[in-house]
Structures are given as structure tokens and as C-alpha cells.
Scaffold this motif. Structure first.
Motif, PDB file in Angstrom:
ATOM      1  N   ALA A  27      16.405  -4.901  -2.595  1.00 33.76           N
ATOM      2  CA  ALA A  27      15.650  -5.614  -1.740  1.00 33.76           C
ATOM      3  C   ALA A  27      14.224  -4.823  -1.099  1.00 33.76           C
ATOM      4  O   ALA A  27      12.972  -5.883  -1.927  1.00 33.76           O
ATOM      5  CB  ALA A  27      15.985  -6.642  -1.171  1.00 33.76           C
ATOM      6  N   LYS A  28      13.698  -3.690  -1.071  1.00 30.92           N
ATOM      7  CA  LYS A  28      13.325  -3.496  -0.316  1.00 30.92           C
ATOM      8  C   LYS A  28      12.132  -2.735  -1.651  1.00 30.92           C
ATOM      9  O   LYS A  28      10.704  -2.559  -1.072  1.00 30.92           O
ATOM     10  CB  LYS A  28      13.662  -1.835   0.398  1.00 30.92           C
ATOM     11  CG  LYS A  28      14.517  -1.754   1.689  1.00 30.92           C
ATOM     12  CD  LYS A  28      15.076  -0.664   3.257  1.00 30.92           C
ATOM     13  CE  LYS A  28      15.385  -2.036   3.395  1.00 30.92           C
ATOM     14  NZ  LYS A  28      16.075  -0.425   4.508  1.00 30.92           N
ATOM     15  N   VAL A  30      11.979  -4.225  -4.631  1.00 34.22           N
ATOM     16  CA  VAL A  30      11.325  -4.966  -4.737  1.00 34.22           C
ATOM     17  C   VAL A  30      10.065  -5.391  -3.883  1.00 34.22           C
ATOM     18  O   VAL A  30       9.524  -6.383  -4.270  1.00 34.22           O
ATOM     19  CB  VAL A  30      11.594  -6.019  -4.748  1.00 34.22           C
ATOM     20  CG1 VAL A  30      11.567  -8.319  -5.826  1.00 34.22           C
ATOM     21  CG2 VAL A  30      13.222  -5.743  -6.370  1.00 34.22           C
ATOM     22  N   ASN A  31      10.721  -5.507  -2.649  1.00 30.98           N
ATOM     23  CA  ASN A  31       9.778  -5.853  -1.918  1.00 30.98           C
ATOM     24  C   ASN A  31       8.343  -5.241  -1.656  1.00 30.98           C
ATOM     25  O   ASN A  31       7.572  -5.769  -0.833  1.00 30.98           O
ATOM     26  CB  ASN A  31       9.661  -6.742  -0.403  1.00 30.98           C
ATOM     27  CG  ASN A  31      10.946  -7.613  -0.333  1.00 30.98           C
ATOM     28  OD1 ASN A  31      10.736  -8.562  -0.651  1.00 30.98           O
ATOM     29  ND2 ASN A  31      11.770  -7.475   1.093  1.00 30.98           N
ATOM     30  N   SER A  36       5.709 -10.853  -4.579  1.00 29.69           N
ATOM     31  CA  SER A  36       7.168 -11.108  -5.358  1.00 29.69           C
ATOM     32  C   SER A  36       7.758 -12.030  -4.585  1.00 29.69           C
ATOM     33  O   SER A  36       8.249 -12.291  -3.354  1.00 29.69           O
ATOM     34  CB  SER A  36       7.470 -10.086  -5.118  1.00 29.69           C
ATOM     35  OG  SER A  36       8.436  -9.664  -4.289  1.00 29.69           O
ATOM     36  N   SER A  37       8.343 -13.611  -4.663  1.00 26.53           N
ATOM     37  CA  SER A  37       8.374 -14.700  -4.649  1.00 26.53           C
ATOM     38  C   SER A  37      10.652 -15.008  -4.972  1.00 26.53           C
ATOM     39  O   SER A  37      11.044 -15.743  -4.018  1.00 26.53           O
ATOM     40  CB  SER A  37       7.721 -16.042  -4.992  1.00 26.53           C
ATOM     41  OG  SER A  37       7.475 -15.848  -6.857  1.00 26.53           O
ATOM     42  N   ALA A  55       6.051 -11.324  -9.750  1.00 27.53           N
ATOM     43  CA  ALA A  55       4.938 -11.299  -8.465  1.00 27.53           C
ATOM     44  C   ALA A  55       3.642 -11.296  -8.836  1.00 27.53           C
ATOM     45  O   ALA A  55       3.801 -11.245 -10.878  1.00 27.53           O
ATOM     46  CB  ALA A  55       5.335  -9.678  -8.948  1.00 27.53           C
TER      47      ALA A  55
END
Length: 103
Positions: A27-28, A30-31, A36-37, A55
Motif C-alpha cells: 500500500a505504501k 502504491v501511495n 492513486s484513488s 492514478a
């Protein structure tokens, strides 16, 4: 299509621990993608994480390969996001190193 962003991060954790840390910290990663929603689509195939995420309204896809002493990320950015590629590569490298630092 442009060539993917490739980030290779050496580690001393062994394959199983490196995979555990990537699973826990995905998750980190991807953030780091701007805008990125939605939750990413992710699927493990052995020690390869295949993913895609939206994104800034564009689909970003990639593969993370977990090896005994290296983790390699290959990320395909749509042309509109290629402008941020160099900064993103640096941030991915730093995040990967943080996740894979032996503790």
C-alpha cells in the motif's frame, strides 16, 4: 509503448521475508503514485506480484519480482505519467530500501 521504470533493490532478508515485507508494505508503494484513488488489483503468481492501479485517471501496471537477494519492480506508466518517471523511480527506490532494510 515506452520502456518500463525498473527499480532493483538488493536485500539480505531471504526470499520469504522479502515477500512478507512487500506484501505488508505494498500500500505504501502504491501511495507513491500521484492521484492513486482506488484499491489496486493485485495477484501473486509464485514470488511475483502482478498489479494495476488507477492514478490520475490512468492505469498503471507492474510486476514486483521477489528473488533471494533482490527485489525488482517493473512499472509501466501511461505516456501522460511518464513526465514524473524519474522522480517516481527515486521514491520507489527509497521506499523499497526502507521496506527491505534488515531489522
Amino acid at each position: 509503448m515506452a520502456s518500463p521504470i525498473i527499480v532493483s533493490i538488493p536485500h539480505q532478508l531471504g526470499r520469504a521475508e522479502a515477500r512478507r515485507r512487500i506484501e505488508g508494505g505494498f500500500a505504501k508503494i502504491v501511495n507513491l503514485l500521484p492521484g492513486s484513488s482506488a484499491a489496486p488489483n493485485e495477484r501473486w503468481d509464485g514470488d511475483r506480484l502482478i498489479f494495476s492501479v488507477v492514478a490520475l485517471g490512468q492505469t498503471v501496471s507492474g510486476v514486483i519480482h521477489i528473488l533471494d537477494a533482490t527485489v525488482t519492480m517493473e512499472i509501466e506508466l501511461p505516456s501522460v505519467l511518464r513526465l514524473i518517471a524519474s522522480g517516481l523511480k527515486e521514491r520507489l527506490q527509497k521506499m523499497g530500501q526502507l521496506l527491505l532494510t534488515k531489522k
